[in-house]
Design an enzyme around this catalytic site. Structure first.
Site, PDB file in Angstrom:
ATOM      1  N   CYS A 119      19.656   8.489   7.763  1.00 12.68           N
ATOM      2  CA  CYS A 119      18.622   9.365   7.179  1.00 12.68           C
ATOM      3  C   CYS A 119      18.648  10.788   7.742  1.00 12.68           C
ATOM      4  O   CYS A 119      17.995  11.677   7.199  1.00 12.68           O
ATOM      5  CB  CYS A 119      17.253   8.746   7.345  1.00 12.68           C
ATOM      6  N   HIS A 252      12.208  14.266   6.543  1.00 11.53           N
ATOM      7  CA  HIS A 252      12.747  13.058   5.909  1.00 11.53           C
ATOM      8  C   HIS A 252      11.582  12.248   5.355  1.00 11.53           C
ATOM      9  O   HIS A 252      10.555  12.072   6.022  1.00 11.53           O
ATOM     10  CB  HIS A 252      13.525  12.247   6.953  1.00 11.53           C
ATOM     11  N   ASN A 282      11.992   5.899   0.381  1.00 10.56           N
ATOM     12  CA  ASN A 282      12.924   6.456   1.365  1.00 10.56           C
ATOM     13  C   ASN A 282      14.330   6.431   0.766  1.00 10.56           C
ATOM     14  O   ASN A 282      14.914   5.368   0.587  1.00 10.56           O
ATOM     15  CB  ASN A 282      12.848   5.609   2.641  1.00 10.56           C
TER      16      ASN A 282
HETATM   17  N1  ACO Z   1       3.556  -6.537   1.929  1.00  8.89           N
HETATM   18  C1  ACO Z   1       2.539  -7.199   2.533  1.00  8.89           C
HETATM   19  N2  ACO Z   1       2.500  -7.449   3.846  1.00  8.89           N
HETATM   20  C2  ACO Z   1       3.535  -7.008   4.587  1.00  8.89           C
HETATM   21  C3  ACO Z   1       4.631  -6.326   4.023  1.00  8.89           C
HETATM   22  C4  ACO Z   1       4.615  -6.101   2.640  1.00  8.89           C
HETATM   23  N3  ACO Z   1       5.606  -5.436   1.993  1.00  8.89           N
HETATM   24  N4  ACO Z   1       5.488  -6.010   5.006  1.00  8.89           N
HETATM   25  C5  ACO Z   1       4.969  -6.482   6.154  1.00  8.89           C
HETATM   26  N5  ACO Z   1       3.779  -7.106   5.908  1.00  8.89           N
HETATM   27  C6  ACO Z   1       2.880  -7.743   6.857  1.00  8.89           C
HETATM   28  C7  ACO Z   1       3.609  -8.253   8.085  1.00  8.89           C
HETATM   29  O1  ACO Z   1       4.163  -9.535   7.830  1.00  8.89           O
HETATM   30  C8  ACO Z   1       2.485  -8.296   9.093  1.00  8.89           C
HETATM   31  O2  ACO Z   1       1.728  -9.463   8.844  1.00  8.89           O
HETATM   32  P1  ACO Z   1       1.120 -10.304  10.091  1.00  8.89           P
HETATM   33  O3  ACO Z   1       0.186  -9.345  10.792  1.00  8.89           O
HETATM   34  O4  ACO Z   1       0.450 -11.453   9.411  1.00  8.89           O
HETATM   35  O5  ACO Z   1       2.295 -10.668  10.936  1.00  8.89           O
HETATM   36  C9  ACO Z   1       1.616  -7.098   8.713  1.00  8.89           C
HETATM   37  O6  ACO Z   1       1.971  -6.775   7.346  1.00  8.89           O
HETATM   38  C10 ACO Z   1       1.840  -5.888   9.580  1.00  8.89           C
HETATM   39  O7  ACO Z   1       3.236  -5.661   9.725  1.00  8.89           O
HETATM   40  P2  ACO Z   1       3.796  -4.491  10.595  1.00  8.89           P
HETATM   41  O8  ACO Z   1       5.289  -4.538  10.591  1.00  8.89           O
HETATM   42  O9  ACO Z   1       3.076  -4.486  11.902  1.00  8.89           O
HETATM   43  O10 ACO Z   1       3.300  -3.237   9.730  1.00  8.89           O
HETATM   44  P3  ACO Z   1       3.336  -1.715  10.113  1.00  8.89           P
HETATM   45  O11 ACO Z   1       1.987  -1.138  10.030  1.00  8.89           O
HETATM   46  O12 ACO Z   1       4.154  -1.466  11.360  1.00  8.89           O
HETATM   47  O13 ACO Z   1       4.143  -1.106   8.896  1.00  8.89           O
HETATM   48  C11 ACO Z   1       6.324  -0.271   8.327  1.00  8.89           C
HETATM   49  C12 ACO Z   1       5.492  -1.505   8.666  1.00  8.89           C
HETATM   50  C13 ACO Z   1       5.791   0.349   7.050  1.00  8.89           C
HETATM   51  C14 ACO Z   1       7.778  -0.687   8.128  1.00  8.89           C
HETATM   52  C15 ACO Z   1       6.218   0.750   9.480  1.00  8.89           C
HETATM   53  O14 ACO Z   1       6.493   0.118  10.706  1.00  8.89           O
HETATM   54  C16 ACO Z   1       7.156   1.909   9.304  1.00  8.89           C
HETATM   55  O15 ACO Z   1       7.001   2.712   8.387  1.00  8.89           O
HETATM   56  N6  ACO Z   1       8.119   2.094  10.212  1.00  8.89           N
HETATM   57  C17 ACO Z   1       9.062   3.198  10.143  1.00  8.89           C
HETATM   58  C18 ACO Z   1      10.071   2.869   9.085  1.00  8.89           C
HETATM   59  C19 ACO Z   1      10.950   4.022   8.799  1.00  8.89           C
HETATM   60  O16 ACO Z   1      10.554   5.162   8.849  1.00  8.89           O
HETATM   61  N7  ACO Z   1      12.173   3.687   8.470  1.00  8.89           N
HETATM   62  C20 ACO Z   1      13.093   4.604   8.015  1.00  8.89           C
HETATM   63  C21 ACO Z   1      13.852   5.245   9.091  1.00  8.89           C
HETATM   64  S1  ACO Z   1      15.030   6.192   8.392  1.00  8.89           S
HETATM   65  C22 ACO Z   1      16.549   5.403   8.210  1.00  8.89           C
HETATM   66  O17 ACO Z   1      17.457   5.708   8.941  1.00  8.89           O
HETATM   67  C23 ACO Z   1      16.764   4.361   7.118  1.00  8.89           C
END
Ligand code: ACO
Length: 325
Positions: A119, A252, A282
């Site tokens: 990214c 990004h 993304n």
């Molecule tokens: N729908 C419903 N529930 C979900 C989903 C979904 N799509 N995905 C996860 N959950 C649930 C999980 O199972 C968890 O449930 P639990 O509490 O019962 O275990 C709960 O939601 C919370 O999950 P978390 O992973 O703690 O959620 P978080 O608030 O951290 O959000 C996310 C997850 C959106 C991925 C966040 O961590 C994030 O944006 N991280 C950065 C990602 C990013 O920027 N990536 C790109 C980098 S660039 C590259 O190089 C590709």
């Protein structure tokens, strides 16, 4: 006379198939996996993303974005003397997607290569093109970010498959006696390879290991907010500028919460931040040039504006480019 590199035109391309969060929820429900528009919007800010059809590759999206950028710049394909494509989803293992784009644009002879920094790829590619232009190795470069991340998604993993989309963005970067690119700053730390990767590889005619995207979202989130602030401050310091000199932050587009946190740390109001993650998801290396082109065509970003571009991604890689548009 000083020699600088300046963006003279932008372009972008999104595949026509648009999937809303409700469409994704319906797709996942067929596999017995639950997600909702509410969860995706609240945690990420994403409402929709675009996916390519079978048979469409990163080079197709990249070539179309490049055509638009050349048209906007008033530059003919024959004038281009460098093509860099930032991608982690190349058409082939080799040759480079840049070579395929070059042929699709009817260009021959100039150097072409891909940059693989996930990214952060566009910020890396722009930095390389800037250096090649300033040292006289090129005069008119196409710098493209093009991705088909839908091909890497595990539709059994709801924590990742709702986050990504496909698309491309491109700029023409030209030699100029006025800046242009004011400062660049690139970094990487390979100890974080495992938190965001596609671990599979090709061997003996087969894919070995898992060829689908794996991400520890919380670890990525925490790293991203810290390094984006550092990279922004580094380019501002190098250019002798303040946060208040920035007209537009174009980060990004991964997650609206990362963007809000970065803007807050830099004391920039959200109305100075270009946001397209809501409509594109993304798109990895394509996200910054896609966002830039949309902001230019929407009349937000104007000639003379000071732009802060910031990338962060797998590797872990990160970096920033400060420029006068
Ligand atoms: N729908 C419903 N529930 C979900 C989903 C979904 N799509 N995905 C996860 N959950 C649930 C999980 O199972 C968890 O449930 P639990 O509490 O019962 O275990 C709960 O939601 C919370 O999950 P978390 O992973 O703690 O959620 P978080 O608030 O951290 O959000 C996310 C997850 C959106 C991925 C966040 O961590 C994030 O944006 N991280 C950065 C990602 C990013 O920027 N990536 C790109 C980098 S660039 C590259 O190089 C590709």
């Amino acid at each position: 006379m000083n020699r600088f590199a300046r963006i003279s035109g932008t372009g972008s391309c999104l595949p026509p198939l648009r999937l809303t969060n409700a469409d994704m929820a319906a797709r996942l429900a067929e596999r017995g996996i639950e997600t909702s528009d509410e969860w995706i919007v609240e945690r990420t800010g994403i409402h929709a993303r675009h996916f390519v059809a079978d048979g469409v590759f990163a080079s197709d999206l990249g070539a179309e974005a490049a055509r638009q950028a050349m048209q906007a710049a008033g530059v003919a394909p024959a004038d281009i003397d460098l093509i860099i494509v930032a991608t982690s989803t190349p058409d082939m293992v080799f040759p480079s997607t840049a070579a395929i784009v070059q042929h699709k644009l009817g260009i021959a002879g100039c150097p072409v290569f891909d940059v693989q920094a996930v990214c952060s790829g566009f910020v890396y590619a722009l930095t390389v093109a800037d250096a090649m232009i300033r040292t006289g190795s090129a005069n008119k470069a196409l710098v493209i970010g093009a991705e088909v991340f839908s091909r890497l998604l595990d539709f059994n993993d709801r924590t990742t498959c709702v986050l990504f989309g496909d698309g491309a963005g491109a700029v023409v970067l030209e030699a100029s006696d006025t800046p242009g690119i004011l400062a660049t700053d690139l970094h990487a730390d390979g100890k974080h390879v495992g938190i965001l990767c596609v671990p599979g590889h090709v061997s003996g005619g087969a894919v070995l290991g898992d060829p689908l995207l794996k991400m520890d979202g919380q670890a990525v989130f925490k790293l991203a907010v810290g390094v984006l602030e550092d990279a922004a401050r580094a380019v501002l310091t190098k250019a002798g500028k303040q946060e208040s000199d920035v007209d537009w932050l174009i980060p990004h587009q991964a997650n609206i919460r990362i963007m809000q946190s970065t803007a807050r740390k830099l004391k920039l109001p959200m109305d100075k931040v270009v946001v397209t993650v809501n409509e594109h998801g993304n798109t990895s290396a394509a996200s910054i040039p896609l966002a830039l082109d949309h902001a230019v065509r929407a009349g937000q970003v104007k000639k003379g504006d000071t732009l802060l571009l910031e990338g962060v991604g797998g590797g872990f890689t990160w970096g920033a480019v400060l420029l006068d548009f």
